[in-house]
Design a protein around this motif. Structure first.
Motif, short mmCIF file in Angstrom:
data_model
loop_
_atom_site.label_atom_id
_atom_site.label_comp_id
_atom_site.label_asym_id
_atom_site.label_seq_id
_atom_site.Cartn_x
_atom_site.Cartn_y
_atom_site.Cartn_z
N GLY A 1 0.82 -1.20 0.00
CA GLY A 1 0.00 0.00 0.00
C GLY A 1 0.86 1.25 0.00
N ILE A 2 0.22 2.36 -0.30
CA ILE A 2 0.90 3.65 -0.29
C ILE A 2 0.06 4.61 0.56
CG2 ILE A 2 -0.19 4.38 -2.45
CD1 ILE A 2 2.34 5.89 -3.16
N ILE A 3 0.72 5.39 1.40
CA ILE A 3 0.03 6.32 2.28
C ILE A 3 0.91 7.55 2.47
CG2 ILE A 3 0.95 5.21 4.35
CD1 ILE A 3 -1.62 5.99 5.81
N GLY A 4 0.30 8.72 2.52
CA GLY A 4 1.02 9.94 2.85
C GLY A 4 1.21 10.89 1.69
N ALA A 5 1.61 12.09 2.05
CA ALA A 5 1.75 13.19 1.09
C ALA A 5 3.17 13.36 0.55
CB ALA A 5 1.29 14.49 1.75
N SER A 6 4.01 12.36 0.71
CA SER A 6 5.40 12.49 0.28
C SER A 6 5.52 12.77 -1.21
CB SER A 6 6.19 11.23 0.63
OG SER A 6 6.15 11.00 2.01
N GLY A 7 4.72 12.12 -2.02
CA GLY A 7 4.75 12.38 -3.46
C GLY A 7 4.38 13.81 -3.78
N ILE A 8 3.40 14.35 -3.05
CA ILE A 8 2.98 15.74 -3.26
C ILE A 8 4.10 16.68 -2.81
CG2 ILE A 8 1.25 17.49 -2.66
CD1 ILE A 8 0.27 15.01 -4.39
N VAL A 9 4.76 16.35 -1.72
CA VAL A 9 5.88 17.16 -1.25
C VAL A 9 6.99 17.18 -2.30
CG1 VAL A 9 7.73 17.29 0.47
CG2 VAL A 9 5.37 16.91 1.20
N PHE A 10 7.30 16.05 -2.89
CA PHE A 10 8.32 16.00 -3.93
C PHE A 10 7.90 16.80 -5.16
CE2 PHE A 10 10.39 13.15 -1.25
CZ PHE A 10 11.67 12.89 -1.75
N LEU A 11 6.62 16.74 -5.51
CA LEU A 11 6.09 17.58 -6.59
C LEU A 11 6.40 19.05 -6.30
CD1 LEU A 11 3.95 18.27 -8.96
CD2 LEU A 11 2.31 18.40 -7.08
N THR B 1 20.17 25.14 -9.49
CA THR B 1 19.42 24.60 -8.36
C THR B 1 18.41 23.55 -8.81
OG1 THR B 1 17.89 26.48 -8.49
CG2 THR B 1 19.67 26.61 -6.86
N LEU B 2 17.79 23.76 -9.97
CA LEU B 2 16.84 22.77 -10.49
C LEU B 2 17.54 21.45 -10.78
CD1 LEU B 2 14.07 21.85 -11.60
CD2 LEU B 2 14.72 22.89 -13.77
N ILE B 3 18.68 21.54 -11.41
CA ILE B 3 19.44 20.32 -11.75
C ILE B 3 19.87 19.60 -10.48
CG2 ILE B 3 21.58 19.47 -12.81
CD1 ILE B 3 21.28 21.86 -14.80
N LEU B 4 20.38 20.36 -9.50
CA LEU B 4 20.83 19.74 -8.25
C LEU B 4 19.68 19.12 -7.47
CD1 LEU B 4 23.46 22.37 -7.06
CD2 LEU B 4 23.89 20.09 -7.97
N ILE B 5 18.56 19.83 -7.38
CA ILE B 5 17.41 19.28 -6.66
C ILE B 5 16.92 18.01 -7.34
CG2 ILE B 5 14.95 19.68 -6.16
CD1 ILE B 5 15.71 22.60 -5.57
N ALA B 6 16.78 18.05 -8.66
CA ALA B 6 16.33 16.86 -9.38
C ALA B 6 17.31 15.71 -9.20
CB ALA B 6 16.14 17.19 -10.86
N ALA B 7 18.59 16.00 -9.33
CA ALA B 7 19.60 14.94 -9.21
C ALA B 7 19.64 14.36 -7.80
CB ALA B 7 20.98 15.48 -9.60
N ILE B 8 19.61 15.22 -6.79
CA ILE B 8 19.72 14.74 -5.41
C ILE B 8 18.46 13.99 -4.99
CG2 ILE B 8 19.86 15.47 -2.99
CD1 ILE B 8 21.72 17.78 -4.02
N TYR B 9 17.29 14.61 -5.15
CA TYR B 9 16.07 13.99 -4.67
C TYR B 9 15.67 12.78 -5.51
CZ TYR B 9 15.01 17.32 -1.03
OH TYR B 9 15.05 18.05 0.11
N LEU B 10 15.68 12.94 -6.81
CA LEU B 10 15.28 11.81 -7.65
C LEU B 10 16.33 10.71 -7.63
CD1 LEU B 10 13.68 13.71 -10.67
CD2 LEU B 10 12.53 12.66 -8.71
N GLY B 11 17.59 11.10 -7.65
CA GLY B 11 18.66 10.10 -7.57
C GLY B 11 18.61 9.31 -6.27
N GLN B 12 18.36 10.01 -5.17
CA GLN B 12 18.25 9.34 -3.87
C GLN B 12 17.08 8.35 -3.88
OE1 GLN B 12 17.12 11.95 -0.69
NE2 GLN B 12 16.79 10.26 0.72
N SER C 1 6.41 14.18 -11.70
CA SER C 1 5.28 15.08 -11.94
C SER C 1 5.72 16.53 -11.85
CB SER C 1 4.15 14.83 -10.94
OG SER C 1 3.54 13.60 -11.15
N GLY C 2 6.54 16.84 -10.86
CA GLY C 2 7.05 18.20 -10.72
C GLY C 2 7.85 18.64 -11.93
N LEU C 3 8.69 17.74 -12.45
CA LEU C 3 9.46 18.05 -13.66
C LEU C 3 8.54 18.27 -14.85
CD1 LEU C 3 12.51 15.62 -13.36
CD2 LEU C 3 12.57 18.12 -13.33
N ALA C 4 7.53 17.40 -14.99
CA ALA C 4 6.60 17.51 -16.12
C ALA C 4 5.78 18.79 -16.05
CB ALA C 4 5.68 16.28 -16.16
N PHE C 5 5.16 19.05 -14.89
CA PHE C 5 4.35 20.26 -14.76
C PHE C 5 5.20 21.52 -14.86
CE2 PHE C 5 1.14 17.50 -12.56
CZ PHE C 5 0.11 17.72 -13.46
N GLY C 6 6.37 21.52 -14.25
CA GLY C 6 7.25 22.68 -14.33
C GLY C 6 7.65 22.98 -15.76
#
Length: 193
Positions: free
Chosen positions: A116-126, A144-155, A178-183
């Motif tokens: 199962g999946i629970i929580g707003a973590s995906g929304i926070v990452f968005l 900063t966009l490149i670093l955030i994407a690399a650090i968070y998504l890479g992790q 989703s954040g990358l797509a919408f952005g």
């Protein structure tokens, strides 16, 4: 001498309402000793399409949290970066992005995972990824966009492969993508009307 007058403002209606719903669901889950989470606030992997609650849970799981620590971690980040993103993209667009991200994460979790999946973590990452897009100028890509994407998504990719925990790294990854797509969509609309 006049004293300055201050008033509270509901400065970020979507983010504040989202946080309030999460708080109510946490309290409700405590009062019901976990029953409300299991009924409404968990999107189960490989869920039955014949269960009417499946269609509700595919979105409502983002409001549920396993415990106060889970809630506090998500709400801290949500309330930190959410108002910035809501101010930049607008309340209506924020509602759409949250809804689409939640439903996409829920559906993909149901199709590909047994947990199962629970929580707003995906929304926070968005919101984290969207916040990195807020000051973009035409023809520029902020480091900063490149670093955030690399650090968070890479992790999340690394943790999803190597970690053996109860955290939905896939949900985090879905929010980041989703954040990358919408952005990107909003960037193109802004500079290529």
């Amino acid at each position: 001498m006049n004293k300055p007058k201050f008033r509270l403002t509901y400065n970020s209606p979507v983010i504040l309402t989202f946080a309030a719903i999460c708080a109510v669901s946490l309290i409700l889950n405590f009062i019901t000793r976990g029953l409300s989470n299991s009924l409404v606030f968990v999107c189960y992997g490989h869920a039955s399409l014949f269960d009417p609650l499946t269609y509700i849970r595919v979105f409502t799981y983002v409001f549920g949290h396993a415990n106060f620590a889970h809630f506090a971690g998500n709400m801290t980040m949500l309330l930190l970066v959410g108002p910035i993103a809501e101010e930049r993209y607008g309340s209506w667009n924020m509602c759409i992005m949250i809804f689409v991200t939640a439903v996409a994460g829920g559906i993909l979790n149901m199709l590909f995972f047994s947990t199962g999946i629970i929580g707003a973590s995906g929304i926070v990452f968005l919101l984290i990824i969207l916040s990195a897009f807020t000051n973009m100028k035409k023809g520029e890509i902020p480091i900063t966009l490149i670093l955030i994407a690399a650090i968070y998504l890479g992790q999340e990719i690394y943790s999803g492969i190597t970690a053996n925990d109860n955290i939905s790294h896939f949900g985090h990854l879905c929010g980041g993508v989703s954040g990358l797509a919408f952005g990107t969509v909003f960037y193109k609309k802004k500079f290529n009307p």
